[in-house]
Design a protein around this motif. Structure first.
Motif, PDB file in Angstrom:
ATOM      1  N   LYS A 197     -13.569 -24.066  55.211  1.00 12.77           N
ATOM      2  CA  LYS A 197     -14.297 -23.478  56.206  1.00 12.77           C
ATOM      3  C   LYS A 197     -14.039 -22.736  57.718  1.00 12.77           C
ATOM      4  O   LYS A 197     -14.366 -22.360  58.204  1.00 12.77           O
ATOM      5  N   ALA A 198     -13.045 -23.775  58.225  1.00  9.98           N
ATOM      6  CA  ALA A 198     -12.159 -23.294  59.108  1.00  9.98           C
ATOM      7  C   ALA A 198     -11.943 -22.127  59.326  1.00  9.98           C
ATOM      8  O   ALA A 198     -11.917 -21.396  60.893  1.00  9.98           O
ATOM      9  N   LYS A 199     -11.847 -21.118  59.009  1.00 12.16           N
ATOM     10  CA  LYS A 199     -11.152 -19.746  58.794  1.00 12.16           C
ATOM     11  C   LYS A 199     -12.539 -18.850  58.871  1.00 12.16           C
ATOM     12  O   LYS A 199     -12.657 -17.404  59.760  1.00 12.16           O
ATOM     13  N   ASP A 200     -13.673 -19.555  58.708  1.00 10.10           N
ATOM     14  CA  ASP A 200     -14.847 -18.848  59.202  1.00 10.10           C
ATOM     15  C   ASP A 200     -15.943 -19.621  61.156  1.00 10.10           C
ATOM     16  O   ASP A 200     -16.756 -18.406  60.933  1.00 10.10           O
ATOM     17  N   VAL A 201     -15.008 -20.276  60.714  1.00  7.66           N
ATOM     18  CA  VAL A 201     -15.808 -21.235  62.060  1.00  7.66           C
ATOM     19  C   VAL A 201     -16.023 -20.445  64.066  1.00  7.66           C
ATOM     20  O   VAL A 201     -16.589 -20.385  64.464  1.00  7.66           O
ATOM     21  N   LYS A 202     -15.090 -19.393  63.640  1.00  7.34           N
ATOM     22  CA  LYS A 202     -15.117 -18.508  65.256  1.00  7.34           C
ATOM     23  C   LYS A 202     -16.158 -17.146  65.224  1.00  7.34           C
ATOM     24  O   LYS A 202     -17.573 -17.283  65.889  1.00  7.34           O
ATOM     25  N   GLU A 203     -16.248 -16.156  63.837  1.00  6.79           N
ATOM     26  CA  GLU A 203     -17.173 -15.244  63.120  1.00  6.79           C
ATOM     27  C   GLU A 203     -19.229 -16.058  63.534  1.00  6.79           C
ATOM     28  O   GLU A 203     -19.623 -15.662  64.354  1.00  6.79           O
TER      29      GLU A 203
END
Ligand code: TRP
Length: 325
Positions: A52-58
């Motif tokens: 899930k790291a890839k979506d955390v910023k957004e």
């Protein structure tokens, strides 16, 4: 000094009406009387699933956008980005020496996860009750608004604080009080126990009027109520369960229920009414929601995080003094 409030959210996606009635309105009220801290638990997200790291910023931006749109005021609320407060992980490390494996495995969330995944649970997840305790006690928070499912974690936190105080013969952490929301859980559009993004049964705070309308049109009512004049059933009727939550005029609602039971009141009418009630809430949120610039949101989050870092450093200094005295 006023008691500190701290609540947290994992940045996992868009916020919906369930969040609105469950926690957001409560925080908007609390900010009038208490210093409120809201922690965006971006590292905790990875405990479930590191992919899930890839979506955390957004999703972090998404949270900030929703917070401001529902009326949380950066002058009253300190927004904190968990991954930027290194002291949380420092404290977690010290605290973990006081925690045994059985103490962790007793926690219902951990227990269920461990059983479901046949002991392939990762260390990050096993550690999460400890790290969540650090999130709270590092900022001297005493009032912690949470859902029912989180109360066991807070109980664990209080046990851990007591253990720390006992072991190091000190009294530096505040007792944690859970504050449960008064509103019952909002059902999903499909009548399932909980509104949730993953169950695909949610009305999001940023949904357009048309989308909200379509979603309400899909709601179940009473499948035996075929013609307007047929007597209808209120119990188990999803539209009525939503009207229970969103309609302020309870007298009128009672009349509508009576009318529906007798027959002569159509589902279309009720759904239009529900749309109107939900729009009263969502329209002003939606309007603000799309007006924030990412840079503006990040600036607010950074400034809150900086304030928090100052407090966290002071607290950590105190913690190390009692450990290494
Ligand atoms: N575990 C909480 C949730 O999933 C989020 C959270 C992280 C939190 N840290 C916290 C809640 C500290 C309250 C206090 O909802």
């Amino acid at each position: 000094m006023n008691m500190q409030v701290l609540s947290g959210d994992r940045p996992t996606g868009k916020l919906h009406l369930g969040h609105y009635v469950g926690s957001l309105t409560q925080r908007v009220k609390l900010q009038e009387n208490y210093p409120v801290n809201i922690l965006i638990a971006d590292t905790q997200v990875l405990n479930n699933n590191i992919a899930k790291a890839k979506d955390v910023k957004e999703n972090t931006l998404e949270l900030m956008r929703s917070y401001l749109a529902v009326g949380l005021d950066p002058k009253k609320v300190n927004f904190i980005l968990q991954s930027e407060i290194l002291e949380i992980f420092e404290l977690t490390n010290y605290l973990s020496n006081l925690v045994t494996l059985p103490m962790i495995l007793r926690n219902p969330t951990i227990k269920a996860e461990n059983e479901n995944y046949n002991s392939t649970i990762n260390m990050g997840f096993l550690n999460y009750p400890i790290s969540q305790t650090s999130d709270i006690i590092l900022f001297d928070a005493e009032i912690v608004p949470v859902g029912q499912d989180q109360t066991a974690i807070l109980e664990f936190g209080n046990d851990l604080i007591a253990k720390f105080h006992h072991h190091f013969k000190c009294n530096i952490f505040k007792h944690i009080q859970p504050l449960l929301s008064e509103t019952p859980k909002l059902l999903g559009l499909d009548g399932k126990q909980k509104m949730s993004k993953s169950l695909d049964n949610a009305i999001f705070l940023c949904d357009s009027t048309d989308v909200v309308k379509n979603k309400i049109n899909m709601m179940y009512t009473d499948n035996k109520h075929l013609r307007v004049n047929d007597p209808g059933q209120v119990e188990g009727n999803v539209v009525f369960s939503f009207l229970d939550v969103f309609m302020n005029d309870k007298e009128h609602l009672k009349e509508l229920k009576n009318h529906y039971c007798k027959g002569g009141l159509g589902d279309v009418f009720l759904k239009q009414l529900l749309l109107k009630e939900i729009e009263v809430i969502i329209a002003p949120i939606r309007e603000k929601y799309y007006n924030y610039k990412d840079g503006q949101l990040l600036e607010i989050l950074e400034s809150g995080t900086q304030n928090a870092r100052i407090k966290a450093k002071q607290k950590m200094k105190q913690v190390k003094e009692v450990i290494f005295k």
